[in-house]
Structure formats: structure tokens, C-alpha cells
Design a protein around this motif. Structure first.
Motif, short mmCIF file in Angstrom:
data_model
loop_
_atom_site.label_atom_id
_atom_site.label_comp_id
_atom_site.label_asym_id
_atom_site.label_seq_id
_atom_site.Cartn_x
_atom_site.Cartn_y
_atom_site.Cartn_z
N UNK A 34 7.36 12.21 -8.52
CA UNK A 34 7.64 13.54 -7.97
C UNK A 34 7.08 13.67 -6.56
N UNK A 35 5.85 13.21 -6.35
CA UNK A 35 5.26 13.31 -5.01
C UNK A 35 5.98 12.41 -4.03
N UNK A 36 6.38 11.24 -4.48
CA UNK A 36 7.13 10.34 -3.60
C UNK A 36 8.42 10.97 -3.12
N UNK A 37 9.10 11.68 -4.04
CA UNK A 37 10.34 12.36 -3.66
C UNK A 37 10.08 13.45 -2.62
N UNK A 38 8.97 14.19 -2.78
CA UNK A 38 8.63 15.24 -1.82
C UNK A 38 8.25 14.67 -0.46
N UNK A 39 7.53 13.56 -0.47
CA UNK A 39 7.01 12.99 0.77
C UNK A 39 7.99 12.03 1.44
N UNK A 40 9.01 11.64 0.70
CA UNK A 40 9.97 10.69 1.25
C UNK A 40 9.43 9.28 1.34
N UNK A 41 8.57 8.90 0.37
CA UNK A 41 8.02 7.54 0.34
C UNK A 41 8.23 6.96 -1.06
N UNK A 42 8.12 5.66 -1.17
CA UNK A 42 8.22 5.01 -2.47
C UNK A 42 7.07 5.46 -3.36
N UNK A 43 7.30 5.61 -4.68
CA UNK A 43 6.24 6.11 -5.57
C UNK A 43 4.93 5.34 -5.46
N UNK A 44 5.03 4.03 -5.34
CA UNK A 44 3.81 3.22 -5.29
C UNK A 44 3.06 3.40 -3.97
N UNK A 45 3.67 4.08 -3.00
CA UNK A 45 3.00 4.30 -1.71
C UNK A 45 2.43 5.71 -1.59
N UNK A 46 2.55 6.51 -2.63
CA UNK A 46 1.92 7.83 -2.61
C UNK A 46 0.40 7.65 -2.52
N UNK A 47 -0.25 8.25 -1.53
CA UNK A 47 -1.69 8.00 -1.31
C UNK A 47 -2.58 8.79 -2.27
N UNK A 48 -2.61 8.36 -3.51
CA UNK A 48 -3.44 9.00 -4.53
C UNK A 48 -4.88 8.51 -4.42
N UNK A 49 -5.81 9.45 -4.39
CA UNK A 49 -7.23 9.12 -4.31
C UNK A 49 -7.94 9.71 -5.52
#
Length: 212
Positions: A34-49
Motif C-alpha cells: 500500500x505504501x509503495x503504491x502511494x509513494x510510487x516505489x517498489x514495495x521492497x523499497x519502502x523505507x520502513x524503520x
């Protein structure tokens, strides 16, 4: 599993029960998709900390560097992920008989206990679930978590729209909160809390299409 990074895989393996591992995995997958879709990046590149603010270990509340704001909750067969432009907390709870009278003593203030006193067993159990999810959602949104006694918060009655009525240590917070009862299905209760987002459009969607 392919959407989990090294830290998330290690955390997944620390869960003893397979059901807990599965809920964690689904929560990570939905968050990244879901965040990847919002940010326009691949899911594995979502910067989760997941760095814990208290000790620095990677077991803290998940945060997406740069936004959006994120909250995740899971119980039973439900996983809820909330993504917003500001502080957010979400909680879902299964009606599985865990909210005993002992728990009620740690959850309810005197006025809230009076709200439930004359209810039958089923209605009282449902009321406890509503109070629990409302308070947890608020404490997740503020970032306090369970470091704050749940009895410090005074919420509206379960048969009323969710509102924070009073919190002695946060006298100005009630007017900044938007609470919404969610619809996770029979046998569950869930609530969303937003801070300083009075005009937010709240939309519930199934994660099924994302996961397929």
C-alpha cells in the motif's frame, strides 16, 4: 516472505505461534504494497524503520521515513494497516473472551464502568471491546502506547460515536482528535484515531486485491 527485509524476517522468526508469524507477515506485506503504491516505489523499497526509540533495537513501532504516517494492528484473523498524512493510530480486537473483569479494572474509569454496569454479558463484552480499541487507537496516535494507564482516558459510551471526552494530562487533545469506528466484520471491533486531520477522508478497503 519475499517482501520482508532481513530485520523483518528475523522478527518474524521470533514469534512462537505460526498464527502470529502469519499476521506479522501479512501486516508487513500490506504495509509495503500500500505504501509503495502511494509513494510510487517498489514495495521492497519502502523505507520502513523499526528502530525502538527507547533502546535503539529494531523492534519498535514501524515508521516510514518521510511519510506517510503508519499504524498497524492485528488480532485473530484480521490485520489492519492505516496510512495517513498525519499522526494516526489504529486498533483491532477479536471478541475472543480475553477481556475479563480483571482487564476491565485496568481499562475503565469510574464513569465508563457505570456505562456498562447494567448491561447483559454479551453487550458488556462488546462494550469492553469498543472501549479497548478506542483507547488503544488514541494512544497509538499520540505515540504513548501502553506506557499511559488506559484509565487516564475517558471515552464516549460504546453506543455513541467514538470521542475522547477527557484526558487530564492532555487537556487540549480532545479537540484535535478525529475518531472513526471501523468495520472489520462480525466478532471484531476496530477504531481509527487521527490527530489534527479534521477534514481527512477516511476510506476502508480490503487488502485482498493488493495481496493477489
Amino acid at each position: 516472505m519475499e517482501l520482508l527485509d532481513e530485520v523483518e524476517r528475523a522478527r518474524r522468526e521470533r514469534y512462537v505461534r505460526p498464527a502470529d508469524r502469519d499476521r506479522f507477515t501479512v501486516g508487513v506485506a500490506v504495509t509495503r504494497l500500500a505504501a509503495g503504491a502511494l509513494l510510487g516505489v517498489a514495495p521492497e523499497r519502502v523505507p520502513l524503520d523499526r528502530t525502538c526509540a527507547g533502546c535503539g533495537a529494531p523492534h519498535g513501532r514501524p515508521v516510514i521515513d518521510g511519510g506517510p504516517h503508519l499504524s498497524v494492528s492485528h488480532s485473530g484473523e484480521r490485520v489492519v494497516v492505516a496510512l495517513t498524512g498525519g499522526p494516526v493510530g489504529v486498533d483491532v480486537e477479536e471478541d475472543a473472551g480475553r477481556l475479563t473483569e480483571g482487564v476491565a479494572g485496568q481499562l475503565l474509569g469510574p464513569d465508563e464502568a457505570a456505562d456498562l454496569r447494567d448491561l447483559g454479558p454479551a453487550a458488556r463484552r462488546r462494550g469492553l471491546l469498543e472501549y479497548w480499541t478506542r483507547k488503544e487507537a488514541v494512544l497509538k496516535a499520540t505515540g504513548d502506547g501502553l506506557r499511559v494507564p488506559l484509565t487516564d482516558l475517558r471515552m464516549s459510551a460504546p453506543d455513541e460515536p467514538p470521542r475522547l471526552l477527557a484526558w487530564e494530562d492532555r487537556p487540549g487533545l480532545a479537540g484535535r482528535l478525529t475518531l472513526r469506528t471501523l468495520t472489520p466484520g462480525p466478532g471484531y471491533a476496530a477504531c481509527l484515531a487521527l490527530i489534527d486531520q479534521p477534514d481527512a477522508r477516511i476510506r476502508e478497503e480490503s487488502a485482498g486485491p493488493l495481496l493477489t
